[in-house]
Write a protein that holds these residues in place. Sequence first.
Motif, PDB file in Angstrom:
ATOM      1  N   ILE A   9      35.427  -2.526  63.914  1.00  0.00           N
ATOM      2  CA  ILE A   9      35.938  -3.195  64.633  1.00  0.00           C
ATOM      3  C   ILE A   9      36.082  -4.647  64.339  1.00  0.00           C
ATOM      4  N   ILE A  10      35.069  -5.363  64.399  1.00  0.00           N
ATOM      5  CA  ILE A  10      35.273  -6.489  63.392  1.00  0.00           C
ATOM      6  C   ILE A  10      35.906  -7.146  62.578  1.00  0.00           C
ATOM      7  N   ALA A  11      35.740  -5.502  61.780  1.00  0.00           N
ATOM      8  CA  ALA A  11      37.018  -6.484  60.822  1.00  0.00           C
ATOM      9  C   ALA A  11      37.566  -6.299  60.976  1.00  0.00           C
ATOM     10  N   ILE A  12      38.668  -4.833  60.677  1.00  0.00           N
ATOM     11  CA  ILE A  12      39.946  -4.928  61.158  1.00  0.00           C
ATOM     12  C   ILE A  12      40.451  -5.624  62.579  1.00  0.00           C
ATOM     13  N   ILE A  13      39.487  -5.947  63.539  1.00  0.00           N
ATOM     14  CA  ILE A  13      40.064  -7.707  63.727  1.00  0.00           C
ATOM     15  C   ILE A  13      40.770  -8.951  63.036  1.00  0.00           C
ATOM     16  N   LEU A  14      38.967  -9.683  62.438  1.00  0.00           N
ATOM     17  CA  LEU A  14      38.989 -10.306  61.448  1.00  0.00           C
ATOM     18  C   LEU A  14      40.580  -9.515  60.760  1.00  0.00           C
ATOM     19  N   GLY A  15      40.912  -8.843  59.872  1.00  0.00           N
ATOM     20  CA  GLY A  15      41.702  -8.332  58.937  1.00  0.00           C
ATOM     21  C   GLY A  15      43.370  -8.814  59.712  1.00  0.00           C
ATOM     22  N   ILE A  16      42.957  -8.293  61.144  1.00  0.00           N
ATOM     23  CA  ILE A  16      44.425  -8.320  61.427  1.00  0.00           C
ATOM     24  C   ILE A  16      44.448 -10.317  62.242  1.00  0.00           C
ATOM     25  N   ILE A 141      50.054 -15.148  50.918  1.00  0.00           N
ATOM     26  CA  ILE A 141      50.095 -13.752  50.018  1.00  0.00           C
ATOM     27  C   ILE A 141      48.760 -13.886  50.626  1.00  0.00           C
ATOM     28  N   LEU A 142      47.841 -14.675  49.887  1.00  0.00           N
ATOM     29  CA  LEU A 142      46.032 -15.019  48.995  1.00  0.00           C
ATOM     30  C   LEU A 142      45.771 -14.681  50.077  1.00  0.00           C
ATOM     31  N   GLY A 143      46.237 -15.375  51.272  1.00  0.00           N
ATOM     32  CA  GLY A 143      45.200 -15.391  52.938  1.00  0.00           C
ATOM     33  C   GLY A 143      44.854 -13.397  53.720  1.00  0.00           C
ATOM     34  N   SER A 144      46.082 -13.347  53.338  1.00  0.00           N
ATOM     35  CA  SER A 144      46.576 -11.556  53.405  1.00  0.00           C
ATOM     36  C   SER A 144      46.261 -10.412  53.119  1.00  0.00           C
ATOM     37  N   LEU A 145      45.854 -10.998  51.913  1.00  0.00           N
ATOM     38  CA  LEU A 145      45.179 -10.258  51.212  1.00  0.00           C
ATOM     39  C   LEU A 145      43.442  -9.951  51.060  1.00  0.00           C
ATOM     40  N   ILE A 146      43.103 -10.993  52.061  1.00  0.00           N
ATOM     41  CA  ILE A 146      41.851 -10.685  52.104  1.00  0.00           C
ATOM     42  C   ILE A 146      41.568  -9.560  53.308  1.00  0.00           C
ATOM     43  N   GLY A 147      42.975 -10.703  54.256  1.00  0.00           N
ATOM     44  CA  GLY A 147      43.352  -9.977  55.482  1.00  0.00           C
ATOM     45  C   GLY A 147      43.595  -8.076  55.415  1.00  0.00           C
ATOM     46  N   ILE A 148      43.471  -7.813  54.478  1.00  0.00           N
ATOM     47  CA  ILE A 148      44.655  -6.129  54.129  1.00  0.00           C
ATOM     48  C   ILE A 148      43.562  -5.862  53.910  1.00  0.00           C
ATOM     49  N   TRP A 149      42.014  -6.550  53.021  1.00  0.00           N
ATOM     50  CA  TRP A 149      40.714  -5.823  52.634  1.00  0.00           C
ATOM     51  C   TRP A 149      39.323  -5.290  53.955  1.00  0.00           C
ATOM     52  N   LEU A 150      39.939  -6.437  54.201  1.00  0.00           N
ATOM     53  CA  LEU A 150      39.098  -6.006  55.738  1.00  0.00           C
ATOM     54  C   LEU A 150      39.771  -5.179  56.640  1.00  0.00           C
ATOM     55  N   LEU A 151      40.808  -5.064  56.916  1.00  0.00           N
ATOM     56  CA  LEU A 151      41.381  -4.560  58.078  1.00  0.00           C
ATOM     57  C   LEU A 151      41.986  -3.082  57.366  1.00  0.00           C
ATOM     58  N   VAL A 152      41.627  -2.319  56.074  1.00  0.00           N
ATOM     59  CA  VAL A 152      41.819  -0.701  55.478  1.00  0.00           C
ATOM     60  C   VAL A 152      40.276  -0.758  55.153  1.00  0.00           C
ATOM     61  N   THR A 153      38.795  -1.611  55.354  1.00  0.00           N
ATOM     62  CA  THR A 153      37.942  -1.502  54.892  1.00  0.00           C
ATOM     63  C   THR A 153      37.288  -0.781  56.875  1.00  0.00           C
ATOM     64  N   GLY A 154      37.572  -1.404  57.573  1.00  0.00           N
ATOM     65  CA  GLY A 154      37.289  -1.643  58.775  1.00  0.00           C
ATOM     66  C   GLY A 154      37.958  -0.143  58.903  1.00  0.00           C
ATOM     67  N   VAL A 155      39.052   0.326  58.971  1.00  0.00           N
ATOM     68  CA  VAL A 155      39.474   1.795  59.207  1.00  0.00           C
ATOM     69  C   VAL A 155      38.541   2.830  58.513  1.00  0.00           C
ATOM     70  N   LEU A 156      38.221   2.286  57.367  1.00  0.00           N
ATOM     71  CA  LEU A 156      37.804   3.385  56.315  1.00  0.00           C
ATOM     72  C   LEU A 156      36.111   3.944  57.226  1.00  0.00           C
ATOM     73  N   ASN A 157      36.334   2.556  57.515  1.00  0.00           N
ATOM     74  CA  ASN A 157      34.269   2.580  57.839  1.00  0.00           C
ATOM     75  C   ASN A 157      34.367   3.152  59.340  1.00  0.00           C
ATOM     76  N   LEU A 158      35.961   3.009  60.571  1.00  0.00           N
ATOM     77  CA  LEU A 158      35.633   4.102  61.067  1.00  0.00           C
ATOM     78  C   LEU A 158      36.130   5.513  61.186  1.00  0.00           C
TER      79      LEU A 158
END
Length: 163
Positions: A9-16, A141-158
């Motif tokens: 959940i932290i990863a998803i929030i940070l990604g968003i 764009i560069l900041g968004s790439l990190i956000g995308i990784w955190l968001l997807v990783t958080g969702v996959l972990n859930l």
Amino acid sequence: MHKQTTISIIAIILGIIIISFPMLGVIAASNILGLSVLLLAIFLLTNGVSEVEYNTTKGLLNTILGIIMLIISLGLIFNPSIFTFLTALTIYLAGIFLIIIGLIIIVGNRDNKYGFWMGILGIVLGVIYIIIGTYINNPLILGSLIGIWLLVTGVLNLLNDGY
């Protein structure tokens, strides 16, 4: 709440936050990249500390990488001259960090059915980060790439936890 669920959940929030934050377009490039790396460092530190008791190697690697990224991000946020001095290096470092994180996940997440894909995503986004940073050099764009990784990783972990 399960520790892994909380981290997801932290990863998803940070990604968003990271994906949304660059859209504001108010803050200088060093602060955008610094904030992105800071949020990624927070995630790695949280994940590393909680992972130490289950997978010591992965936990320590994530914690050490998180500390390094924390120091770099604070330098970028509070000392803009560092950004000027290290612009090219910063872009490569963030991409390299994503690649290293991807490799750590592949090696240390064998019990997670999505671990391999999270690692591959980190590696691919790290390479894309370096390419975009080299040729386009757009911090949004560069900041968004990190956000995308955190968001997807958080969702996959859930999803792995069955939620």
